[in-house]
Design an enzyme around this catalytic site. Sequence first.
Site, PDB file in Angstrom:
ATOM      1  N   SER A   6      24.643  35.356   1.106  1.00 14.04           N
ATOM      2  CA  SER A   6      23.749  34.903   1.899  1.00 14.04           C
ATOM      3  C   SER A   6      23.637  33.881   3.481  1.00 14.04           C
ATOM      4  O   SER A   6      25.154  34.236   3.809  1.00 14.04           O
ATOM      5  CB  SER A   6      23.837  32.992   1.408  1.00 14.04           C
ATOM      6  OG  SER A   6      23.214  32.432   1.937  1.00 14.04           O
TER       7      SER A   6
ATOM      8  N   TYR B 154      29.023  26.109  -0.098  1.00 14.33           N
ATOM      9  CA  TYR B 154      27.884  27.345  -0.429  1.00 14.33           C
ATOM     10  C   TYR B 154      28.089  28.725   0.633  1.00 14.33           C
ATOM     11  O   TYR B 154      28.535  29.451   0.220  1.00 14.33           O
ATOM     12  CB  TYR B 154      26.518  26.641  -0.412  1.00 14.33           C
ATOM     13  CG  TYR B 154      25.768  27.899  -1.051  1.00 14.33           C
ATOM     14  CD1 TYR B 154      25.399  28.387  -2.194  1.00 14.33           C
ATOM     15  CD2 TYR B 154      25.199  28.843  -0.188  1.00 14.33           C
ATOM     16  CE1 TYR B 154      24.876  29.162  -2.480  1.00 14.33           C
ATOM     17  CE2 TYR B 154      24.008  29.657  -0.441  1.00 14.33           C
ATOM     18  CZ  TYR B 154      23.834  30.181  -1.636  1.00 14.33           C
ATOM     19  OH  TYR B 154      23.264  31.464  -1.782  1.00 14.33           O
TER      20      TYR B 154
END
Length: 251
Positions: free
Chosen positions: A142, A155
């Site tokens: 990501s 995350y």
Amino acid sequence: MVDDFALTGRTALITGSVRGLGLEMARGLARAGARVIINGRDPATVAATVADLHADGLDTLGAPFDVTDHEAAHAAVTDLAPIDILVNNVGTRDRRGVTDLTPTDLTSLLDVHLTAAYALSRSVATALLSRGTPGRIINVSSVMGQLGRPGDVAYATAKAGLNGLTRALSADLGKSAITVNAVAAGTFATEVNAHLSTDPTWQTWLQSRTALGRWGHPEEIAGAVVFLAGDMASFITGQTIAVDGGMTTTF
């Protein structure tokens, strides 16, 4: 030229591929000619997804298992061998900041994103090495692996770790013609983000924050994965390629 990108005769396992970006990657790889293994934790959902893809004439089969159950994952890889392409896509989100996120919570998320990806990569790579054949490992990262955002500690940490794992595995496996790369996803309008994709505030933010000024369509992730899985990317390894509409290049 189309034949140069074909994946005919190869088998690809995509974790977390019953919906969202994983499903679009699976669809793209199958359309390129690969035999695609659909993964998810729920056998019924996996079977339904396989049936839908079969209806589109795509060569798919199901492999329901939890990626954090390393023994089950290794057994699945062994049963489904030979696997030529592995896409580590499974992920989860815990949107909390440092005052709320405990070390145990962080460990749990790292197990899904990072440890599971390593374990599956190890299983697939070991099988490739024993066969003496080249292969492809593609990690779905990501833009958060390069950026930071308040209230989203775990995350960002996990994806940064996945980028590091990509580089480390590429160095370890390169001489055996096994390439390891990552695709860093930007902001895509998936089911998970459905409530945000219709929010005018988010749309305004994306217009100013990304070069293309919009949400990504889930199917737009597939091209990079198909490319990295094929022969045309045989001299690319250890790289994290952003598919983000220019989010990481727009100031």
